[in-house]
Design an enzyme around this catalytic site. Structure first.
Site, short mmCIF file in Angstrom:
data_model
loop_
_atom_site.label_atom_id
_atom_site.label_comp_id
_atom_site.label_asym_id
_atom_site.label_seq_id
_atom_site.Cartn_x
_atom_site.Cartn_y
_atom_site.Cartn_z
N HIS A 134 1.63 -33.21 -20.30
CA HIS A 134 0.89 -32.58 -19.20
C HIS A 134 1.81 -31.57 -18.53
O HIS A 134 3.00 -31.78 -18.42
CB HIS A 134 0.45 -33.63 -18.15
CG HIS A 134 -0.63 -33.14 -17.26
ND1 HIS A 134 -0.38 -32.38 -16.15
CD2 HIS A 134 -1.97 -33.27 -17.35
CE1 HIS A 134 -1.53 -32.07 -15.57
NE2 HIS A 134 -2.51 -32.60 -16.27
N ASP A 150 -6.88 -37.82 -20.95
CA ASP A 150 -7.79 -37.67 -22.10
C ASP A 150 -7.52 -38.66 -23.21
O ASP A 150 -8.29 -38.75 -24.17
CB ASP A 150 -7.69 -36.24 -22.64
CG ASP A 150 -8.28 -35.25 -21.66
OD1 ASP A 150 -7.60 -34.28 -21.30
OD2 ASP A 150 -9.41 -35.49 -21.19
C1 SDX Z 1 -5.91 -31.74 -19.27
O1 SDX Z 1 -3.73 -28.82 -15.92
C2 SDX Z 1 -4.39 -29.89 -15.75
O2 SDX Z 1 -4.33 -30.50 -14.69
C3 SDX Z 1 -5.21 -30.35 -16.94
C4 SDX Z 1 -5.96 -31.66 -16.78
C5 SDX Z 1 -7.01 -31.58 -15.70
O3 SDX Z 1 -7.40 -32.64 -15.18
O4 SDX Z 1 -7.53 -30.46 -15.45
O5 SDX Z 1 -5.06 -32.71 -16.47
C6 SDX Z 1 -6.72 -32.02 -18.06
O6 SDX Z 1 -6.03 -30.65 -19.79
C7 SDX Z 1 -4.95 -32.76 -19.78
C8 SDX Z 1 -4.12 -32.25 -21.00
C9 SDX Z 1 -4.99 -32.44 -22.25
N1 SDX Z 1 -4.33 -31.75 -23.41
C10 SDX Z 1 -3.78 -32.46 -24.40
O7 SDX Z 1 -3.69 -33.70 -24.39
C11 SDX Z 1 -3.30 -31.61 -25.57
C12 SDX Z 1 -1.88 -32.07 -25.99
N2 SDX Z 1 -0.95 -31.69 -24.93
C13 SDX Z 1 -0.25 -30.44 -25.06
O8 SDX Z 1 -0.91 -29.42 -25.69
C14 SDX Z 1 0.55 -30.07 -23.82
O9 SDX Z 1 1.24 -31.20 -23.46
C15 SDX Z 1 -0.17 -29.52 -22.63
C16 SDX Z 1 -1.04 -28.36 -22.97
C17 SDX Z 1 -1.02 -30.57 -21.96
C18 SDX Z 1 0.89 -29.05 -21.61
O10 SDX Z 1 1.52 -27.96 -22.18
P1 SDX Z 1 2.79 -27.26 -21.46
O11 SDX Z 1 2.98 -27.78 -20.09
O12 SDX Z 1 2.65 -25.80 -21.67
O13 SDX Z 1 4.01 -27.85 -22.27
P2 SDX Z 1 4.67 -27.09 -23.47
O14 SDX Z 1 3.59 -26.70 -24.42
O15 SDX Z 1 5.59 -26.06 -22.94
O16 SDX Z 1 5.49 -28.29 -24.14
C19 SDX Z 1 6.80 -28.59 -23.68
C20 SDX Z 1 7.47 -29.18 -24.90
C21 SDX Z 1 7.33 -28.30 -26.15
O17 SDX Z 1 8.46 -28.54 -26.98
P3 SDX Z 1 9.66 -27.45 -26.90
O18 SDX Z 1 9.05 -26.08 -27.21
O19 SDX Z 1 10.22 -27.53 -25.49
O20 SDX Z 1 10.64 -27.90 -27.98
O21 SDX Z 1 6.84 -30.42 -25.24
C22 SDX Z 1 6.23 -30.32 -26.52
C23 SDX Z 1 6.11 -28.86 -26.84
O22 SDX Z 1 6.15 -28.63 -28.25
N3 SDX Z 1 4.90 -30.93 -26.40
C24 SDX Z 1 4.34 -31.72 -27.32
C25 SDX Z 1 3.12 -32.12 -26.78
N4 SDX Z 1 2.95 -31.55 -25.57
C26 SDX Z 1 4.05 -30.81 -25.34
N5 SDX Z 1 4.77 -32.12 -28.54
C27 SDX Z 1 3.92 -32.94 -29.21
N6 SDX Z 1 2.74 -33.38 -28.76
C28 SDX Z 1 2.28 -32.98 -27.55
N7 SDX Z 1 1.10 -33.39 -27.10
#
Ligand code: SDX
Length: 435
Positions: free
Chosen positions: A313, A370
């Site tokens: 998140h 989720d």
């Molecule tokens: C919701 O914003 C809100 O409040 C949203 C929400 C709401 O109520 O409105 O809470 C609802 O959207 C919840 C999130 C649902 N999405 C998912 O579950 C999809 C999987 N999660 C990711 O796509 C991700 O964690 C996000 C989109 C939720 C957050 O993305 P960020 O904050 O941009 O984090 P990032 O992509 O910069 O990741 C940071 C690091 C990265 O690695 P590095 O580049 O630093 O090496 O963490 C890794 C990412 O690759 N990473 C993951 C991961 N999420 C982040 N690696 C594997 N699996 C994951 N799920």
């Protein structure tokens, strides 16, 4: 230089300037950089808005480090335990919990607005039977713009309130209708004798002419309780991508129904509200507990686009308090609606492995709201392509609350970000350039 300012120096020019620090009731202060370009000749660049506050709001507060979520100051755990979704919608829209007469009148108003115009109902016939319900939600919610021209003076609080109430009331009718169209069943009208969640379940699953006395088939108290809870947990969440989309569209003075349709579009993405549907697809792909290590490795592989859906998140760098509550509800719902589907066990096993894995610990990736919601919806016989539609129903309360808050503030300005230009410098048009 005072404690309530920040000094920014442009070392390229040696110029520096002080900017005020804006403090909220609680949470991280923000540097007001509105005059930065004028004073120092620079923009800020914040890819993905990691450190940018886009507005002031009194609706919801999140403390991501400590897993705190407050709706108008009330902790989500207390609202989840003591409230109903309609009561929470009133709280988000009005700022205070409703007194009994206010709640009664609010419920009655929702029921009065729950019907959709018959001319709008036929819009569904334009969608192919296998259209994704989210495509119908975007189209039909946006089409409400075509029906309410008489009450769009955004400076009139009554017009704003009526628009908000219409969307809150009609979103369940539109959602159920999108499901009925996708399964080829006749549309079921909302009933004035049912509550918000009961009405939705009735419009989703009842059959025409069915003896409503045996409504226990699809309006089960455990299902109603679970829906109220999930809608409360998904109702609002500060300036998430879809709420920010609604605000940006609204800053142009666009029709509120079109602005919420824009929010629905943004929510659809798998990185946002589409994650609940993506979690189920991911669990189905993993299939069995023995394949979990293979998928954990994929999630950690920088060259593999696969991410663990339902994990991570932007704000919560600790547990998502909503996930904890949803996980507990999963047990209750699956006890009442036992399922042969091993999804829940697989989800528990995946959560256990991921939470012990160095990568997820170091990057603070925990289950988010989720991760479990889809398992509950599946147990309630709601099809996977309707999961994000369920999120739309709940988040409409948050979207209309932010819209009303924003439109009631004096001095509204259109949102218009700047950019870092990386294209060609100016060049002449020559015949030689035409390849
Ligand atoms: C919701 O914003 C809100 O409040 C949203 C929400 C709401 O109520 O409105 O809470 C609802 O959207 C919840 C999130 C649902 N999405 C998912 O579950 C999809 C999987 N999660 C990711 O796509 C991700 O964690 C996000 C989109 C939720 C957050 O993305 P960020 O904050 O941009 O984090 P990032 O992509 O910069 O990741 C940071 C690091 C990265 O690695 P590095 O580049 O630093 O090496 O963490 C890794 C990412 O690759 N990473 C993951 C991961 N999420 C982040 N690696 C594997 N699996 C994951 N799920």
């Amino acid at each position: 230089m005072t404690k309530d300012t920040a000094t920014i120096r442009n070392n390229a020019t040696g110029k520096e300037s002080e900017f005020s620090l804006q403090h909220g009731t609680v949470g991280t202060p923000a540097i007001d950089i509105g005059s930065l370009n004028k004073e120092l000749g620079v923009f800020t660049f914040d890819h993905g808005f990691m450190s940018t506050a886009s507005c002031k709001s009194a609706i919801t507060y999140i403390d991501g480090e400590n897993g705190v979520l407050l709706y108008r100051g009330y902790p989500i755990e207390q609202l989840a335990k003591n409230s109903t979704f309609v009561e929470v919608a009133y709280l988000l829209m009005n700022g205070e919990l409703p007194k009994a007469p206010e709640l009664a009148s609010f419920k009655s108003e929702i029921r009065q607005h729950s019907m959709i115009h018959e001319a709008l109902r036929v819009f569904f016939n334009g969608f192919h039977y296998d259209a994704h319900p989210m495509s119908m939600m975007v189209g039909v919610m946006g089409s409400l713009s075509a029906f309410y021209h008489g009450e769009l003076d955004m400076n009139d609080p009554e017009h704003r309130r009526n628009s908000a109430m219409r969307m809150l009331a009609k979103v369940t009718t539109i959602a159920a209708a999108s499901y009925r169209h996708s399964v080829g069943w006749p549309f079921i009208y909302p009933r004035l004798d049912l509550g918000y969640c009961e009405n939705f379940l009735n419009m989703m699953f009842s059959l025409p002419g069915q003896n409503y006395i045996d409504q226990s088939n699809y309006i089960d108290p455990v299902a109603v309780k679970a829906l109220n809870l999930l809608f409360i947990l998904h109702a609002d969440h500060e300036q998430n991508a879809s709420t920010s989309t609604v605000r940006l569209a609204s800053s142009t003075g666009a029709n509120p129904y079109a602005c919420v349709a824009a929010g629905i579009s943004a929510l659809w993405g798998p990185a946002h509200g589409g994650a609940n549907e993506a979690v189920l697809s991911m669990l189905a792909e993993i299939g069995t507990v023995d394949r979990i290590p293979e998928y954990i490795a994929k999630a950690k592989d920088k060259n593999d686009p696969f991410r663990l859906m339902g994990f991570g998140h932007r704000v919560y760098k600790n547990f998502d308090p909503r996930a904890t509550i949803t996980r507990d509800t999963c047990y209750e719902v699956l006890e009442k609606f036992p399922s042969e589907d091993p999804l829940f066990e697989l989800a528990l096993a995946l959560e256990e492995v991921a939470l012990k894995d160095e990568y997820f610990i170091e990057k603070k990736l925990y289950p988010n709201v989720d991760f479990y919601s889809g398992i509950i919806y599946k147990a309630l016989k709601i099809p996977e392509d309707m999961f994000t539609v369920m999120f739309v129903i709940a988040r409409t309360a948050g979207w209309v609350s932010h819209w009303m808050e924003m439109m009631s503030e004096p001095g509204q300005r259109i949102g218009r970000p700047r950019q870092i230009y990386t294209g060609y410098g100016a060049r002449d048009y020559t015949e030689a350039d035409k390849r």
